[in-house]
Design a protein around this motif. Structure first.
Motif, PDB file in Angstrom:
ATOM      1  N   GLU A  39      16.040 -26.360  -9.448  1.00 46.00           N
ATOM      2  CA  GLU A  39      15.626 -26.694  -8.098  1.00 46.00           C
ATOM      3  C   GLU A  39      16.288 -25.668  -7.191  1.00 46.00           C
ATOM      4  O   GLU A  39      17.494 -25.439  -7.285  1.00 46.00           O
ATOM      5  N   GLU A  40      15.485 -25.055  -6.337  1.00 43.86           N
ATOM      6  CA  GLU A  40      15.998 -24.017  -5.451  1.00 43.86           C
ATOM      7  C   GLU A  40      15.780 -24.392  -3.999  1.00 43.86           C
ATOM      8  O   GLU A  40      14.708 -24.885  -3.644  1.00 43.86           O
ATOM      9  N   GLU A  58       7.169 -17.585 -15.118  1.00 49.01           N
ATOM     10  CA  GLU A  58       7.822 -18.351 -14.063  1.00 49.01           C
ATOM     11  C   GLU A  58       6.762 -19.134 -13.300  1.00 49.01           C
ATOM     12  O   GLU A  58       5.734 -18.582 -12.923  1.00 49.01           O
ATOM     13  N   SER A  59       7.026 -20.407 -13.097  1.00 49.10           N
ATOM     14  CA  SER A  59       6.127 -21.261 -12.308  1.00 49.10           C
ATOM     15  C   SER A  59       6.935 -21.875 -11.176  1.00 49.10           C
ATOM     16  O   SER A  59       8.052 -22.342 -11.384  1.00 49.10           O
ATOM     17  N   PHE A  60       6.346 -21.883  -9.981  1.00 45.92           N
ATOM     18  CA  PHE A  60       7.006 -22.423  -8.795  1.00 45.92           C
ATOM     19  C   PHE A  60       6.191 -23.602  -8.279  1.00 45.92           C
ATOM     20  O   PHE A  60       5.001 -23.463  -8.008  1.00 45.92           O
ATOM     21  N   VAL A  62       6.201 -25.903  -5.108  1.00 48.43           N
ATOM     22  CA  VAL A  62       6.796 -26.011  -3.778  1.00 48.43           C
ATOM     23  C   VAL A  62       6.893 -27.489  -3.400  1.00 48.43           C
ATOM     24  O   VAL A  62       5.888 -28.200  -3.387  1.00 48.43           O
ATOM     25  N   VAL A  69       3.600 -15.815  -2.334  1.00 45.97           N
ATOM     26  CA  VAL A  69       3.951 -15.167  -3.594  1.00 45.97           C
ATOM     27  C   VAL A  69       2.919 -14.080  -3.858  1.00 45.97           C
ATOM     28  O   VAL A  69       1.714 -14.346  -3.911  1.00 45.97           O
ATOM     29  N   LEU A  94       8.522 -12.901  -3.664  1.00 43.38           N
ATOM     30  CA  LEU A  94       8.481 -14.159  -2.918  1.00 43.38           C
ATOM     31  C   LEU A  94       8.866 -13.896  -1.465  1.00 43.38           C
ATOM     32  O   LEU A  94       9.826 -13.167  -1.206  1.00 43.38           O
ATOM     33  N   MET A 103      11.941 -25.795  -3.884  1.00 45.02           N
ATOM     34  CA  MET A 103      10.952 -25.709  -4.961  1.00 45.02           C
ATOM     35  C   MET A 103      11.611 -25.921  -6.313  1.00 45.02           C
ATOM     36  O   MET A 103      12.821 -25.758  -6.474  1.00 45.02           O
ATOM     37  N   THR A 105      11.541 -24.431 -10.101  1.00 44.73           N
ATOM     38  CA  THR A 105      11.175 -23.218 -10.816  1.00 44.73           C
ATOM     39  C   THR A 105      11.293 -23.496 -12.305  1.00 44.73           C
ATOM     40  O   THR A 105      12.378 -23.834 -12.796  1.00 44.73           O
ATOM     41  N   CYS A 107      10.962 -21.911 -15.976  1.00 45.89           N
ATOM     42  CA  CYS A 107      10.961 -20.650 -16.717  1.00 45.89           C
ATOM     43  C   CYS A 107      10.721 -20.960 -18.186  1.00 45.89           C
ATOM     44  O   CYS A 107      11.434 -21.773 -18.777  1.00 45.89           O
TER      45      CYS A 107
END
Length: 156
Positions: A39-40, A58-60, A62, A69, A94, A103, A105, A107
């Motif tokens: 979590e970012e 990589e999948s984000f 939101v 992106v 980004l 978001m 993320t 991986c």
């Protein structure tokens, strides 16, 4: 073989890394290398430089805020509820459009989360970093390469 586990985000390890708050919900080690989940909380202006991952996709997802992106030749505007997928070997960039983005993320496979942990320091509060300390660019490039990522000096 991985073991089942559960974690609440309040109990997961959190780091101040590259100007953001990064909470590690699942590591590659915990998932047998299958994935890592982060979590970012990323403020405007603390975005990573253009880069490409050579080992993982990589999948984000939101959760709050808005993000643009650029993945290769494609440009995606992602607001809360949007998912953006960046396959390995596709350069991406980004840009935080709101004051802050929160978001998840994902991986796949896992392991690259160690890069962000090594570049950061344990967060002492669940907030954005209290200081604006610029990372050493040479260290970022060197560690990124160690984890199969490449920091780009020019956009393809």
């Amino acid at each position: 073989m991985p073991r089942p586990f559960a974690v609440h985000r309040d109990d997961a390890p959190a780091y101040w890394s590259l100007g953001e708050l990064l909470t590690v919900l699942a590591t590659g080690e915990q998932t047998g290398g299958a994935f890592s989940l982060l979590e970012e909380r990323l403020p405007r202006g603390a975005e990573p430089p253009p880069h490409v991952h050579h080992r993982e996709d990589e999948s984000f997802l939101v959760l709050a805020g808005e993000l643009t992106v650029q993945a290769g030749d494609d440009l995606f505007r992602a607001r809360a509820g949007s998912l953006v997928f960046c396959p390995r070997d596709v350069p991406h960039l980004l840009t935080v459009e709101s004051e802050e983005v929160r978001m998840l993320t994902l991986c796949t496979p896992g392991g690259v989360e160690r890069l962000f942990v090594e570049l950061g320091e344990p967060a002492t509060a669940p907030t954005l970093p209290p200081h604006d300390r610029a990372p050493d660019p040479e260290r970022v490039v060197t560690l990124a390469a160690h984890y199969g990522a490449e920091v780009l000096t020019t956009w393809p």
